[in-house]
Design an enzyme around this catalytic site. Structure first.
Site, PDB file in Angstrom:
ATOM      1  N   LEU A   1     -17.347 -10.474  -3.079  1.00 51.26           N
ATOM      2  CA  LEU A   1     -17.352 -10.474  -1.626  1.00 51.26           C
ATOM      3  C   LEU A   1     -18.438  -9.547  -1.081  1.00 51.26           C
ATOM      4  O   LEU A   1     -18.531  -8.394  -1.494  1.00 51.26           O
ATOM      5  CB  LEU A   1     -15.995 -10.012  -1.082  1.00 51.26           C
ATOM      6  CG  LEU A   1     -14.756 -10.767  -1.581  1.00 51.26           C
ATOM      7  CD1 LEU A   1     -13.499 -10.148  -0.986  1.00 51.26           C
ATOM      8  CD2 LEU A   1     -14.847 -12.246  -1.241  1.00 51.26           C
ATOM      9  N   ARG A   2     -19.227 -10.069  -0.154  1.00 50.98           N
ATOM     10  CA  ARG A   2     -20.220  -9.235   0.525  1.00 50.98           C
ATOM     11  C   ARG A   2     -19.596  -8.643   1.773  1.00 50.98           C
ATOM     12  O   ARG A   2     -19.027  -9.376   2.591  1.00 50.98           O
ATOM     13  CB  ARG A   2     -21.432 -10.071   0.931  1.00 50.98           C
ATOM     14  CG  ARG A   2     -22.243 -10.656  -0.217  1.00 50.98           C
ATOM     15  CD  ARG A   2     -23.238 -11.664   0.333  1.00 50.98           C
ATOM     16  NE  ARG A   2     -22.542 -12.776   0.983  1.00 50.98           N
ATOM     17  CZ  ARG A   2     -23.110 -13.601   1.864  1.00 50.98           C
ATOM     18  NH1 ARG A   2     -24.368 -13.423   2.225  1.00 50.98           N
ATOM     19  NH2 ARG A   2     -22.415 -14.591   2.402  1.00 50.98           N
ATOM     20  N   GLU A   3     -19.691  -7.345   1.920  1.00 48.35           N
ATOM     21  CA  GLU A   3     -19.195  -6.733   3.145  1.00 48.35           C
ATOM     22  C   GLU A   3     -19.970  -7.300   4.328  1.00 48.35           C
ATOM     23  O   GLU A   3     -21.187  -7.394   4.304  1.00 48.35           O
ATOM     24  CB  GLU A   3     -19.343  -5.211   3.084  1.00 48.35           C
ATOM     25  CG  GLU A   3     -18.422  -4.572   2.060  1.00 48.35           C
ATOM     26  CD  GLU A   3     -18.397  -3.058   2.178  1.00 48.35           C
ATOM     27  OE1 GLU A   3     -18.373  -2.545   3.309  1.00 48.35           O
ATOM     28  OE2 GLU A   3     -18.399  -2.394   1.127  1.00 48.35           O
TER      29      GLU A   3
ATOM     30  N   CYS B   1     -20.177  -0.785  -4.067  1.00 42.44           N
ATOM     31  CA  CYS B   1     -20.223  -1.529  -5.332  1.00 42.44           C
ATOM     32  C   CYS B   1     -21.401  -1.158  -6.224  1.00 42.44           C
ATOM     33  O   CYS B   1     -21.215  -0.659  -7.333  1.00 42.44           O
ATOM     34  CB  CYS B   1     -20.244  -3.035  -5.044  1.00 42.44           C
ATOM     35  SG  CYS B   1     -18.725  -3.659  -4.296  1.00 42.44           S
TER      36      CYS B   1
ATOM     37  N   ASP C   1       0.852  -1.186   0.000  1.00 46.27           N
ATOM     38  CA  ASP C   1       0.000   0.000   0.000  1.00 46.27           C
ATOM     39  C   ASP C   1       0.889   1.237   0.000  1.00 46.27           C
ATOM     40  O   ASP C   1       1.988   1.229   0.566  1.00 46.27           O
ATOM     41  CB  ASP C   1      -0.914   0.021   1.224  1.00 46.27           C
ATOM     42  CG  ASP C   1      -2.142   0.889   1.006  1.00 46.27           C
ATOM     43  OD1 ASP C   1      -3.203   0.332   0.651  1.00 46.27           O
ATOM     44  OD2 ASP C   1      -2.043   2.115   1.160  1.00 46.27           O
TER      45      ASP C   1
ATOM     46  N   LYS D   1      -1.058   3.327   7.072  1.00 41.70           N
ATOM     47  CA  LYS D   1      -1.855   2.109   6.999  1.00 41.70           C
ATOM     48  C   LYS D   1      -0.977   0.871   7.139  1.00 41.70           C
ATOM     49  O   LYS D   1      -1.325  -0.077   7.862  1.00 41.70           O
ATOM     50  CB  LYS D   1      -2.636   2.047   5.680  1.00 41.70           C
ATOM     51  CG  LYS D   1      -3.499   0.791   5.543  1.00 41.70           C
ATOM     52  CD  LYS D   1      -4.105   0.665   4.158  1.00 41.70           C
ATOM     53  CE  LYS D   1      -5.198   1.676   3.926  1.00 41.70           C
ATOM     54  NZ  LYS D   1      -5.905   1.420   2.628  1.00 41.70           N
TER      55      LYS D   1
END
Length: 450
Positions: A153-155, A263, A30, A35
């Site tokens: 991917l579902r949060e 999304c 990153d 972070k």
């Protein structure tokens, strides 16, 4: 296998941690030094159930590490994933590929041997061609393949989705790349996860098409909910009735305040813009976007009607701010539009969210943030449930009635049963059923009239 993940945001961090848990050696890269430092100390920058423990265990085992040094992370990698942001480009709605392009150029400069470069970010059709062109132009001698591997991917359930997926879609145009990707995902064979190999452009479009279809289901049932309210039908029973049809399915048929998140809003808009570039009109998706945008403000009007036609000077308690439960994501959350519209109508807002209040404070101002649902409800004229967190599913309704000034609950997620709310002394307004308004604007029985 040696895996490098460019981007340590939601997709990159979840994917990297899961690959590491499969036994691969993962380096997450990153550009944000803070972070990276936080990740090295075990501080996770996003809220995702189970992710902190997954990262910690794999970091302790030496299978996942974090760095800002892209060149060293790429040089010896078998697969390099591009998992950077692709936000809507300001002004036209196209996906902003500037981060993808920059990552491709840096990867090209660092490739040391044959490498599979994988676009994990959600990107328009043809982006893989762009990435391949950048790498070839930057490093004509580089040996590589470019693959599309969209995420689904579902949060709030991302780890489960990665490890036990409905499908893995891999768009690869050569056999060597397919071999590498098959080995990378080989641990999923124990769960018999279906892996679909396609060409690169088909994989890219599959992601957008999936999100557009799910957004369409949500928007469809929301419009049916509006009709139910007018004709006296119950949208929950309608949804159950049509969802029993295996051709339709029951998922994404929960009426509510509209979709949000990172999304659906940007992906539906990017799909429309991509289609326009090719001279194709996606009228269904265009309507979905327009209806969903209007939906959020319409929910504010629903609250105003429940308060007798005006919220001027009234206190509205809002439970749930994030776009869905089990995430701290406020991007395009319906609560933003609803609260803004209510404030413009003269309401004073009190709010609570189990996780997302710090993020909400950056986008919602002049709001009183509280420590609990009951603190939020204290003195309120109306309570509005916007996000269906588990913590809100079994509230003590009698206690709410005692602390509130008014006696109206507007449930935008249809969490409660009308009978139990009525027994506690409330008028209950939900989505997709004819409202049963009566004495919403009269004082409680134990209070004198003003």
């Amino acid at each position: 296998m040696r895996v490098t993940m460019i981007g340590s945001g939601y997709v990159g961090l979840v994917s990297g941690a899961c690959f590491a848990d499969f036994g691969h050696e993962v380096i997450c890269v990153d550009v944000n030094q803070q972070k990276v430092d936080d990740l090295k100390q075990g501080r996770i920058p996003i809220y995702e159930p189970g992710l902190d423990a997954l990262v910690a265990s794999n970091a302790a085992a030496g299978r996942i590490s974090f760095t800002t040094d892209l060149a060293s992370a790429v040089a010896d990698a078998d697969a390099v994933f591009i998992a950077v942001g692709t936000p809507s480009r300001r002004g036209d709605g196209h996906a902003d590929l500037s981060y993808v392009r920059a990552a491709a150029k840096e990867i090209a400069q660092a490739i040391g041997r044959y490498t599979v470069v994988v676009t994990k970010s959600t990107v328009p059709v043809g982006t893989g061609d762009v990435v391949e062109h950048i790498i070839r132009e930057t490093r004509p001698d580089a040996e590589f393949s470019v693959v599309s591997n969209p995420e689904f991917l579902r949060e709030g359930a991302a780890i489960e989705d990665f490890k036990r997926p409905d499908r893995v879609v891999i768009g690869a145009n050569d056999e060597r790349a397919k071999t590498v990707m098959a080995e990378l995902y080989r641990p999923l064979s124990l769960n018999a996860a279906p892996i679909l190999f396609t060409d690169r452009r088909t994989a890219e479009l599959t992601k957008y098409a999936a999100n557009a279809f799910l957004a369409t289901k949500i928007t469809f049932i929301n419009e049916i909910a509006d009709l139910c309210e007018e004709v006296g039908a119950d949208v929950q029973l309608v949804a159950r009735g049509i969802g029993m049809d295996k051709r339709i399915g029951s998922k994404f048929l929960n009426a509510g305040p509209g979709y949000g998140g990172s999304c659906f809003p940007k992906d539906t808009l990017a799909l429309i813009r991509s289609a326009q570039d090719y001279g194709v009109s996606l009228r269904v998706v265009e309507s979905v976007v327009a209806v969903n945008d209007a939906r959020k403000t319409a929910m504010a009007r629903k609250v105003v009607r429940a308060c007798g036609g005006s919220v001027q000077g009234k206190t509205v308690a809002v439970l749930g701010l994030t776009f869905k439960p089990n995430t701290d994501d406020m991007r395009d959350a319906p609560a933003i539009n609803i609260i803004d519209a209510l404030q413009r109508a003269g309401a004073k807002i009190r709010a609570h969210d189990p996780v997302g209040m710090d993020q909400a404070k950056a986008v919602l101002h002049n709001v009183t943030y509280t420590d609990s649902a009951y603190d939020c409800a204290a003195g309120a004229d109306v309570l509005v449930l916007v996000t269906e967190w588990d913590a809100y599913r079994a509230l003590d309704l009698k206690r709410l009635h005692q602390v509130m000034k008014g006696a109206v609950i507007v449930d935008l997620r249809n969490v409660y049963r009308e009978e139990e709310v009525a027994r506690a002394g409330f008028e209950y307004i939900r989505v997709g059923a004819m409202p049963k308004l009566g004495k919403a604007n009269e004082p409680k029985a134990n209070e004198p009239a003003a």
